[in-house]
Design a protein around this motif. Structure first.
Motif, PDB file in Angstrom:
ATOM      1  N   ILE A  41     -32.983 -10.140  29.554  1.00 51.14           N
ATOM      2  CA  ILE A  41     -32.618 -11.038  28.455  1.00 51.14           C
ATOM      3  C   ILE A  41     -32.989 -10.419  27.113  1.00 51.14           C
ATOM      4  CG2 ILE A  41     -33.084 -13.296  27.411  1.00 51.14           C
ATOM      5  CD1 ILE A  41     -33.417 -14.363  30.301  1.00 51.14           C
ATOM      6  N   GLY A  42     -34.175  -9.829  27.050  1.00 49.46           N
ATOM      7  CA  GLY A  42     -34.619  -9.187  25.808  1.00 49.46           C
ATOM      8  C   GLY A  42     -33.748  -8.008  25.425  1.00 49.46           C
ATOM      9  N   SER A  43     -33.297  -7.243  26.401  1.00 48.97           N
ATOM     10  CA  SER A  43     -32.429  -6.100  26.109  1.00 48.97           C
ATOM     11  C   SER A  43     -31.104  -6.564  25.519  1.00 48.97           C
ATOM     12  CB  SER A  43     -32.175  -5.291  27.382  1.00 48.97           C
ATOM     13  OG  SER A  43     -33.368  -4.755  27.868  1.00 48.97           O
ATOM     14  N   VAL A  44     -30.535  -7.589  26.105  1.00 42.11           N
ATOM     15  CA  VAL A  44     -29.280  -8.137  25.570  1.00 42.11           C
ATOM     16  C   VAL A  44     -29.508  -8.665  24.153  1.00 42.11           C
ATOM     17  CG1 VAL A  44     -27.578  -9.992  25.849  1.00 42.11           C
ATOM     18  CG2 VAL A  44     -28.323  -8.658  27.835  1.00 42.11           C
ATOM     19  N   PHE A  45     -30.634  -9.316  23.958  1.00 37.93           N
ATOM     20  CA  PHE A  45     -30.972  -9.857  22.635  1.00 37.93           C
ATOM     21  C   PHE A  45     -31.110  -8.726  21.610  1.00 37.93           C
ATOM     22  CE2 PHE A  45     -34.153 -11.581  19.611  1.00 37.93           C
ATOM     23  CZ  PHE A  45     -33.398 -12.623  19.113  1.00 37.93           C
ATOM     24  N   LEU A  46     -31.759  -7.633  21.968  1.00 38.33           N
ATOM     25  CA  LEU A  46     -31.918  -6.499  21.046  1.00 38.33           C
ATOM     26  C   LEU A  46     -30.558  -5.886  20.698  1.00 38.33           C
ATOM     27  CD1 LEU A  46     -35.081  -4.716  22.512  1.00 38.33           C
ATOM     28  CD2 LEU A  46     -34.919  -6.054  20.417  1.00 38.33           C
ATOM     29  N   ILE A  47     -29.688  -5.778  21.683  1.00 40.32           N
ATOM     30  CA  ILE A  47     -28.354  -5.237  21.426  1.00 40.32           C
ATOM     31  C   ILE A  47     -27.583  -6.161  20.478  1.00 40.32           C
ATOM     32  CG2 ILE A  47     -26.121  -4.705  22.484  1.00 40.32           C
ATOM     33  CD1 ILE A  47     -27.742  -3.823  24.997  1.00 40.32           C
ATOM     34  N   LEU A  48     -27.682  -7.459  20.704  1.00 43.61           N
ATOM     35  CA  LEU A  48     -26.997  -8.413  19.834  1.00 43.61           C
ATOM     36  C   LEU A  48     -27.524  -8.344  18.405  1.00 43.61           C
ATOM     37  CD1 LEU A  48     -26.741 -11.562  22.147  1.00 43.61           C
ATOM     38  CD2 LEU A  48     -24.903  -9.987  21.478  1.00 43.61           C
ATOM     39  N   ILE A  49     -28.826  -8.228  18.255  1.00 43.09           N
ATOM     40  CA  ILE A  49     -29.406  -8.133  16.911  1.00 43.09           C
ATOM     41  C   ILE A  49     -28.865  -6.902  16.199  1.00 43.09           C
ATOM     42  CG2 ILE A  49     -31.538  -7.655  15.641  1.00 43.09           C
ATOM     43  CD1 ILE A  49     -32.998  -9.451  17.568  1.00 43.09           C
ATOM     44  N   ASN A  50     -28.790  -5.784  16.893  1.00 44.63           N
ATOM     45  CA  ASN A  50     -28.366  -4.538  16.271  1.00 44.63           C
ATOM     46  C   ASN A  50     -26.863  -4.508  16.011  1.00 44.63           C
ATOM     47  OD1 ASN A  50     -27.635  -1.296  16.849  1.00 44.63           O
ATOM     48  ND2 ASN A  50     -29.302  -1.749  15.417  1.00 44.63           N
ATOM     49  N   LYS A  51     -26.061  -4.937  16.952  1.00 41.72           N
ATOM     50  CA  LYS A  51     -24.610  -4.790  16.836  1.00 41.72           C
ATOM     51  C   LYS A  51     -23.926  -5.967  16.136  1.00 41.72           C
ATOM     52  CE  LYS A  51     -24.282  -0.844  18.789  1.00 41.72           C
ATOM     53  NZ  LYS A  51     -23.897   0.315  18.020  1.00 41.72           N
ATOM     54  N   ILE A  52     -24.294  -7.173  16.491  1.00 36.74           N
ATOM     55  CA  ILE A  52     -23.583  -8.340  15.940  1.00 36.74           C
ATOM     56  C   ILE A  52     -24.175  -8.778  14.603  1.00 36.74           C
ATOM     57  CG2 ILE A  52     -23.022 -10.770  16.334  1.00 36.74           C
ATOM     58  CD1 ILE A  52     -22.676 -10.075  19.260  1.00 36.74           C
ATOM     59  N   LYS A  54     -25.935  -6.936  12.701  1.00 36.36           N
ATOM     60  CA  LYS A  54     -25.933  -5.748  11.837  1.00 36.36           C
ATOM     61  C   LYS A  54     -27.311  -5.430  11.260  1.00 36.36           C
ATOM     62  CE  LYS A  54     -21.324  -5.547  11.716  1.00 36.36           C
ATOM     63  NZ  LYS A  54     -20.677  -4.908  12.814  1.00 36.36           N
ATOM     64  N   TYR A  55     -28.361  -5.752  11.995  1.00 42.10           N
ATOM     65  CA  TYR A  55     -29.712  -5.407  11.548  1.00 42.10           C
ATOM     66  C   TYR A  55     -29.979  -3.959  11.921  1.00 42.10           C
ATOM     67  CZ  TYR A  55     -34.723  -5.614  10.752  1.00 42.10           C
ATOM     68  OH  TYR A  55     -35.988  -5.385  10.281  1.00 42.10           O
ATOM     69  N   GLY A  56     -30.173  -3.105  10.949  1.00 43.34           N
ATOM     70  CA  GLY A  56     -30.355  -1.683  11.196  1.00 43.34           C
ATOM     71  C   GLY A  56     -29.094  -1.069  11.775  1.00 43.34           C
ATOM     72  N   ASP A  60     -28.853   3.134  15.904  1.00 44.36           N
ATOM     73  CA  ASP A  60     -28.951   2.341  17.134  1.00 44.36           C
ATOM     74  C   ASP A  60     -30.391   2.360  17.659  1.00 44.36           C
ATOM     75  OD1 ASP A  60     -26.279   1.713  17.053  1.00 44.36           O
ATOM     76  OD2 ASP A  60     -25.676   3.336  18.401  1.00 44.36           O
ATOM     77  N   TRP A  61     -31.236   1.622  16.988  1.00 44.37           N
ATOM     78  CA  TRP A  61     -32.660   1.573  17.340  1.00 44.37           C
ATOM     79  C   TRP A  61     -32.908   0.850  18.642  1.00 44.37           C
ATOM     80  CZ3 TRP A  61     -34.203  -3.416  17.823  1.00 44.37           C
ATOM     81  CH2 TRP A  61     -33.456  -4.374  17.144  1.00 44.37           C
ATOM     82  N   PHE A  62     -32.001  -0.012  19.054  1.00 44.67           N
ATOM     83  CA  PHE A  62     -32.205  -0.804  20.270  1.00 44.67           C
ATOM     84  C   PHE A  62     -32.319   0.083  21.511  1.00 44.67           C
ATOM     85  CE2 PHE A  62     -27.637  -0.342  20.093  1.00 44.67           C
ATOM     86  CZ  PHE A  62     -27.266  -0.188  21.416  1.00 44.67           C
ATOM     87  N   ILE A  63     -31.696   1.263  21.461  1.00 46.38           N
ATOM     88  CA  ILE A  63     -31.769   2.185  22.610  1.00 46.38           C
ATOM     89  C   ILE A  63     -33.211   2.617  22.845  1.00 46.38           C
ATOM     90  CG2 ILE A  63     -31.073   4.453  23.465  1.00 46.38           C
ATOM     91  CD1 ILE A  63     -28.421   4.022  21.942  1.00 46.38           C
ATOM     92  N   TRP A  64     -33.904   2.948  21.764  1.00 46.39           N
ATOM     93  CA  TRP A  64     -35.309   3.362  21.892  1.00 46.39           C
ATOM     94  C   TRP A  64     -36.191   2.205  22.331  1.00 46.39           C
ATOM     95  CZ3 TRP A  64     -36.235   8.208  22.418  1.00 46.39           C
ATOM     96  CH2 TRP A  64     -35.381   9.133  21.848  1.00 46.39           C
TER      97      TRP A  64
END
Length: 129
Positions: A41-52, A54-56, A60-64
Motif C-alpha cells: 500500500i505504501g509503495s502505491v502511495f509513494l508512486i501516486l505522490i510522485n506521478k499524480i 507531481k511532488y518531486g 523519480d525518488w519513489f524508486i529509491w
C-alpha cells in the motif's frame, strides 16, 4: 466445590512452553504479513505522490524509497523465516547445554589440578601436627 486446594493444571510445563513458542511464532508471522501489506500500500502511495501529485516530478525518488523499504522488508523476512527458525529456542537450549558442559569440564580439570597439587591426605596430616 469450596475446597481451598488449588486445581492442578492439565497442561504440564513442557506443553506450556510449546504453546508460548507457538504464540510467539504466530505473532512474528502476523507482523511479517502486516508489514508486507503496508509495504504494498505504501509503495502505491509513494508512486501516486510522485506521478499524480507531481511532488518531486523532476526526479523519480519513489524508486529509491521503495527499494530501501523492500530491503528492510527482506531483512524482516529473513529474520522471521530463517534466523528465528534456525536460531530459535532449540538453538539457545543447545548452546546453553554446550556451554554448561564446557564449564563443568573446566571445573573438573581445575579440581584435579588442585587435588594433585594439594592432596587432602597431606592437609589432614598438617592439621594433626
Amino acid at each position: 466445590m469450596f475446597s481451598k486446594r488449588k486445581k492442578e493444571s492439565d497442561i504440564d510445563l513442557e506443553q506450556h512452553e510449546l504453546l508460548e513458542n507457538a504464540q510467539i511464532r504466530i505473532k512474528q508471522k502476523k507482523r511479517l504479513y502486516s508489514h508486507f501489506v503496508v509495504f504494498l500500500i505504501g509503495s502505491v502511495f509513494l508512486i501516486l505522490i510522485n506521478k499524480i501529485l507531481k511532488y518531486g516530478d523532476t526526479y523519480d525518488w519513489f524508486i529509491w524509497a521503495i527499494t530501501l523499504w523492500a530491503f528492510i522488508f527482506i531483512m524482516h523476512l529473513i529474520n522471521v523465516v530463517i534466523t528465528q527458525k534456525f536460531m530459535g529456542k532449540d538453538w539457545e537450549r543447545n548452546q546453553r547445554e554446550r556451554l554448561v558442559k564446557k564449564q563443568k569440564e573446566r571445573i573438573a580439570v581445575l579440581q584435579k589440578e588442585i587435588e594433585t597439587d594439594f592432596p587432602i591426605s597431606q592437609i589432614n596430616k598438617k592439621k594433626e601436627d
